[in-house]
Design an enzyme around this catalytic site. Structure first.
Site, short mmCIF file in Angstrom:
data_model
loop_
_atom_site.label_atom_id
_atom_site.label_comp_id
_atom_site.label_asym_id
_atom_site.label_seq_id
_atom_site.Cartn_x
_atom_site.Cartn_y
_atom_site.Cartn_z
N GLU A 1 55.91 158.43 7.27
CA GLU A 1 55.31 159.70 7.56
C GLU A 1 55.54 160.52 6.27
OE1 GLU A 1 55.80 163.92 9.33
OE2 GLU A 1 57.18 162.68 10.27
N CYS B 1 55.20 169.77 6.54
CA CYS B 1 54.16 168.61 6.21
C CYS B 1 52.95 168.77 6.88
CB CYS B 1 54.80 167.13 6.44
SG CYS B 1 55.48 166.79 8.02
#
Length: 550
Positions: free
Chosen positions: A296, A331
């Site tokens: 990720e 993020c």
């Protein structure tokens, strides 16, 4: 500064408190803890230890962590050196490939983890415990109290979701009838055994906790490595989990620099590694680990505002939250805003500017940037301003009157306008779409006949984590959603790019290595593989005869 933060946090925490007696406990460590968040300082430093083979251990080397608000060395982390890796290698190697439990072995451990989750959820819901973790998060990854508390609350809800029988349901299998009597194929979710988890600084509790528990639920033995700047949070969370029944031997916890961790991975050879962090490190690990990895990684996340302008104040507020909450250090943060020209004439930019200017260091609605310096962010801004037609919409200046150390960044929330036609030029595209992990976004505008240009820009981007399509026009939504790929995409007039709760999948798409977090689907995808067992027990037909060779 710490006194100001503490006063604000204290006043916010009182809302959860049933009595003055409980409030008084907020200023002390909970029963499982080894520290008080408010009392950590240069004169009273906290320590972070390692956990291996069921024991908490120090190291021959201490790495001092500076307070991100004043530079004072206030936490010392026992960082493992290469010469000290042997116990960690042995611990991971002791776990068989079939895991600590699986659907056919040690099934009682599924129930054990349901009980651990229930107890941990109950404990984390206690006001003094949630306040303890929220303030500890603020000390190492400065963000507003509400943002820090939301991270704790998501973690608590996740544990609540996987209480009782929910862990065993993750191991649910299926069966398909065979070709003859006694034959049946069964599909099972099988653990990898020894695994590793590497997580970043920006969500010191939520990301490592959810991935750690997911790995444990499926029967793996995880080694957890959290960015040393914030690993104190998981040091304390592990102690809470042990207090709730987590066996000390079930997981290891290491503090080290990147080179030593890379050596450990090469020596221990975990069967799967989960990495959350920068794309550069992700690609290196993917090569070193020969593809045995789930990622990720970074996200240059986009938001498209459609032609149907409505709820302008609300949309502006969400844009501000997406771009600048946690000082842009998510993020999923809004990195680029594609704004239909109708929104420009609706006064959106002036509202964004006013909202950004409300953010203050005093309440940590803007604060230190832990991975990008002030100079690096302003240099990037100046490079963007060389593009024809670009301009500063707001921000673009250093924060003032602070003691944030120079190794970190400190700028006002910033937005730079770049024309859409300039963004698409080959000489500009990489620069414009470079992720700046701070309070920084690019804004552009498009006309009715320029949606294809917007979609071209989205197609050319390399990171596909989150996105938002802000429109209630079903045909517009259909066009954009059908021609994009981001793994977590919000659609509708209330769409956002940030906010990763425990109730839906959060992760990238467009990459077979992509990892998810938080949901049963994410846990099964990341922390188990498919195993098929075909039972064929007979009986044989009474008239069976030896066939001819084939």
């Amino acid at each position: 500064m710490n006194r100001i933060i503490s006063r604000r946090a204290d006043s916010a925490s009182i809302r959860f408190s049933p009595s003055i007696a409980v409030i008084s406990r907020f200023f002390h460590s909970p029963s499982f803890g080894t520290l008080s968040a408010e009392e950590i300082s240069g004169s009273n430093p906290a320590e972070v230890h390692n956990l291996v083979q069921g024991k908490w251990k120090q190291s021959s080397n201490w790495n001092w962590i500076p307070d991100p608000l004043n530079g004072e060395k206030f936490i010392k982390v026992a960082e493992i050196q290469e010469s000290e890796l042997k116990p960690f290698v042995e611990s991971l190697s002791s776990c068989p490939k079939y895991g600590l439990h699986n659907p056919l072995r040690a099934q009682e451990r599924y129930l054990m983890y349901g009980d651990i989750s229930a107890k941990a959820a109950h404990k984390l819901a206690q006001p003094e415990v949630s306040d303890f973790f929220a303030k500890l998060i603020q000390r190492v990854s400065p963000k507003s109290y509400n943002q820090a508390l939301a991270e704790v609350q998501v973690s608590q809800k996740f544990l609540e979701n996987f209480s009782g029988d929910q862990v065993r349901f993750l191991g649910k299998s299926f069966a398909v009838p065979g070709n003859h009597i006694g034959q049946q194929s069964t599909g099972l979710r099988w653990p990898y055994g020894p695994v590793a988890i590497i997580t970043p600084f920006n969500f010191p509790l939520e990301i490592p906790l959810l991935q750690l528990m997911g790995a444990l639920y499926m029967g793996n033995k995880p080694l957890l490595k959290v960015d040393s700047k914030v690993s104190i949070v998981m040091d304390q969370m592990l102690r809470l989990l042990h207090d709730c029944g987590l066996p000390l031997e079930d997981s290891d916890f290491i503090n080290s620099d990147g080179l030593v961790m890379n050596q450990l991975l090469n020596q221990a050879k975990p069967k799967m590694t989960l990495f959350t962090g920068s794309s550069r490190v992700a690609e290196k690990l993917a090569g070193d680990l020969k593809g045995r990895i789930k990622l990720e990684d970074a996200g240059f996340d986009w938001k498209i505002l459609g032609p149907d302008v409505q709820q302008v104040d609300y949309v502006a507020w969400v844009c501000d939250q997406d771009a600048y909450a946690c000082s842009g250090q998510k993020c999923s943060a809004q990195s680029i805003l594609f704004m239909h020209e109708n929104w420009g004439s609706g006064g959106l930019i002036s509202k964004l500017k006013s909202l950004a200017e409300r953010r203050k260091l005093e309440d940590l609605t803007v604060g230190p940037v832990l991975t990008v310096t002030t100079e690096a962010m302003l240099d990037h801004m100046n490079e963007l301003l060389k593009i024809p037609g670009s301009k500063i919409l707001f921000g673009g200046e250093k924060l003032e009157n602070h003691t944030i150390p120079n190794i970190y960044g400190a700028i006002k929330p910033t937005a730079i306008f770049v024309p859409i036609e300039e963004i698409l030029k080959n000489d500009n595209f990489a620069l414009v779409t470079k992720e700046i992990f701070g309070p920084f976004q690019v804004v552009t505008e498009y006309k009715n006949d320029e949606l294809a240009k917007v979609l071209e820009a989205c197609e050319r981007m390399n990171a596909h984590l989150t996105a938002a399509v802000v429109s209630n026009d079903p045909l517009f939504l259909q066009e954009v959603l059908g021609k994009s790929v981001n793994g977590t995409t919000y659609a509708g007039i209330r769409a956002r790019t940030t906010g990763a709760p425990q109730n839906h999948w959060f992760g990238p798409a467009g990459d077979p290595r992509g990892a998810g977090i938080g949901t049963p689907e994410a846990i099964k995808l990341v922390w188990s593989g498919h195993r098929e067992i075909i039972y064929d027990i007979g009986p044989l037909n009474k008239d069976w005869k030896l066939p001819k060779p084939t």
